[in-house]
Write a protein that holds these residues in place. Structure first.
Motif, PDB file in Angstrom:
ATOM      1  N   GLN A 164       0.914  -1.302  -0.063  1.00 24.96           N
ATOM      2  CA  GLN A 164      -0.087  -0.077   0.009  1.00 24.96           C
ATOM      3  C   GLN A 164       0.649   1.167  -0.029  1.00 24.96           C
ATOM      4  O   GLN A 164       0.291   2.105  -0.444  1.00 24.96           O
ATOM      5  N   LYS A 165       2.191   1.128   0.747  1.00 24.03           N
ATOM      6  CA  LYS A 165       2.874   2.376   0.597  1.00 24.03           C
ATOM      7  C   LYS A 165       3.500   2.414  -0.563  1.00 24.03           C
ATOM      8  O   LYS A 165       3.396   3.785  -1.090  1.00 24.03           O
ATOM      9  N   LEU A 166       3.643   1.440  -1.657  1.00 21.08           N
ATOM     10  CA  LEU A 166       4.085   1.652  -3.035  1.00 21.08           C
ATOM     11  C   LEU A 166       3.270   2.397  -3.615  1.00 21.08           C
ATOM     12  O   LEU A 166       3.286   3.133  -4.580  1.00 21.08           O
ATOM     13  N   LEU A 167       2.008   1.718  -3.748  1.00 22.80           N
ATOM     14  CA  LEU A 167       0.941   2.426  -4.499  1.00 22.80           C
ATOM     15  C   LEU A 167       0.828   3.851  -4.089  1.00 22.80           C
ATOM     16  O   LEU A 167       0.330   4.643  -4.943  1.00 22.80           O
ATOM     17  N   ALA A 168       0.666   4.205  -2.716  1.00 17.52           N
ATOM     18  CA  ALA A 168       0.523   5.426  -2.414  1.00 17.52           C
ATOM     19  C   ALA A 168       1.697   6.593  -2.763  1.00 17.52           C
ATOM     20  O   ALA A 168       1.385   7.416  -3.430  1.00 17.52           O
ATOM     21  N   THR A 169       2.863   6.047  -2.972  1.00 15.56           N
ATOM     22  CA  THR A 169       3.861   6.556  -3.337  1.00 15.56           C
ATOM     23  C   THR A 169       3.798   6.972  -4.936  1.00 15.56           C
ATOM     24  O   THR A 169       4.032   7.916  -5.389  1.00 15.56           O
ATOM     25  N   ASN A 170       3.338   5.913  -5.590  1.00 12.06           N
ATOM     26  CA  ASN A 170       3.040   5.906  -7.024  1.00 12.06           C
ATOM     27  C   ASN A 170       2.033   7.184  -7.281  1.00 12.06           C
ATOM     28  O   ASN A 170       2.131   7.900  -8.285  1.00 12.06           O
ATOM     29  N   ARG A 171       1.038   7.067  -6.650  1.00 14.36           N
ATOM     30  CA  ARG A 171       0.011   8.052  -6.942  1.00 14.36           C
ATOM     31  C   ARG A 171       0.396   9.375  -6.602  1.00 14.36           C
ATOM     32  O   ARG A 171       0.014  10.429  -7.189  1.00 14.36           O
ATOM     33  N   LEU A 173       3.693  10.453  -6.860  1.00 15.34           N
ATOM     34  CA  LEU A 173       4.194  10.818  -7.805  1.00 15.34           C
ATOM     35  C   LEU A 173       3.817  11.179  -9.257  1.00 15.34           C
ATOM     36  O   LEU A 173       4.083  12.288  -9.764  1.00 15.34           O
ATOM     37  N   GLN A 174       2.668  10.339  -9.427  1.00 12.98           N
ATOM     38  CA  GLN A 174       1.792  10.907 -10.802  1.00 12.98           C
ATOM     39  C   GLN A 174       1.098  11.962 -10.504  1.00 12.98           C
ATOM     40  O   GLN A 174       1.120  13.051 -11.569  1.00 12.98           O
ATOM     41  N   LYS A 175       0.595  12.429  -9.425  1.00 10.40           N
ATOM     42  CA  LYS A 175      -0.003  13.628  -9.132  1.00 10.40           C
ATOM     43  C   LYS A 175       1.025  14.949  -9.279  1.00 10.40           C
ATOM     44  O   LYS A 175       0.746  15.922  -9.588  1.00 10.40           O
ATOM     45  N   ARG A 176       2.132  14.561  -8.408  1.00 12.90           N
ATOM     46  CA  ARG A 176       3.153  15.682  -8.505  1.00 12.90           C
ATOM     47  C   ARG A 176       3.800  15.817  -9.832  1.00 12.90           C
ATOM     48  O   ARG A 176       3.940  17.100 -10.137  1.00 12.90           O
ATOM     49  N   PHE A 177       3.944  14.804 -10.805  1.00 13.11           N
ATOM     50  CA  PHE A 177       4.483  15.285 -12.044  1.00 13.11           C
ATOM     51  C   PHE A 177       3.350  15.792 -13.133  1.00 13.11           C
ATOM     52  O   PHE A 177       3.509  16.510 -14.044  1.00 13.11           O
ATOM     53  N   ASP A 178       2.044  15.511 -12.773  1.00 15.03           N
ATOM     54  CA  ASP A 178       0.989  15.964 -13.630  1.00 15.03           C
ATOM     55  C   ASP A 178       0.594  17.225 -13.415  1.00 15.03           C
ATOM     56  O   ASP A 178       0.434  18.159 -14.353  1.00 15.03           O
TER      57      ASP A 178
END
Length: 221
Positions: A164-171, A173-178
């Motif tokens: 879940q931590k990995l999934l949250a990190t990915n979300r 980063l995606q939000k941060r880069f978008d």
């Protein structure tokens, strides 16, 4: 060769060397004939256990607990993820429970069974304990199975928690880069609007210049 030197050589040849040979031979024979000892590194309180004093299924269960417990100690003991367990880590209830199981409950259960086994191995294997439906061996296996299952649950929970931590990190980063793209587009739109407003203001000023008041001599009656 002097007499003292000769005596020293004789002492070494017929005294020291034979004694050393006898000692090394005794150690070698003792090592070969000594019973094989079991060692569980993650549970040092168990000490060295003679291999023949435990049934195979008990040894298998202990090996599993030893392996899983070592992993769990690293997971729940190294809370700051620096690769080592020290005073900088925060001790939580789960880690204390793991420590108690491996340092206290497992050694006590094994010691109780070994006392039964030392009294009468066949009795511990075949005779049911009073007011129960299990033998001494089965009682120990039930204790070890309970701990094993608890360790499986903890490892499974740790896996999903880290996932879940990995999934949250990915979300994140995606939000941060978008976001920079959206902000850049919004900034461009705002610049266009400001440019249009400036043009309109300039046109109005040119088309409607402020007129001076008429002079008296220019007015005809």
């Amino acid at each position: 060769m002097t007499q003292v030197t000769a005596m020293l050589v004789m002492f070494i040849l017929y005294g020291v060397l034979p004694a050393a040979g006898l000692y090394l031979g005794y150690r070698g024979i003792k090592k070969v004939t000594a019973p094989k000892m079991l060692e569980y590194e993650a549970m040092p309180q168990l000490g060295y256990i003679p291999e023949k004093s435990l049934p195979q299924d008990v040894k298998t269960a202990l090996a599993q607990i030893n392996q899983k417990g070592e992993k769990l100690r690293a997971i729940y003991g190294d809370t700051n993820n620096d690769g080592k367990m020290d005073d900088k880590d925060t001790v939580n209830e789960t880690y204390i429970m793991i420590q108690n199981l491996m340092d206290r409950h497992v050694p006590l259960a094994v010691a109780d069974y070994r006392r039964l086994h030392d009294l009468d191995g066949a009795l511990a294997e075949n005779t049911k304990i009073k007011h129960s439906d299990v033998t001494g061996k089965e009682a120990l296996l039930e204790v070890l199975e309970t701990i094993n299952m608890q360790f499986d649950d903890l490892l499974n929970a740790s896996y999903h928690q880290d996932g879940q931590k990995l999934l949250a990190t990915n979300r994140y980063l995606q939000k941060r880069f978008d976001n920079p793209k959206v902000e850049s587009a919004n900034a461009q739109q705002l610049d266009k609007l400001d440019s249009l407003e400036n043009k309109e203001t300039t046109v109005k000023v040119i088309e409607n210049p402020s007129s001076e008041s008429p002079k008296a001599e220019d007015i005809k009656l």
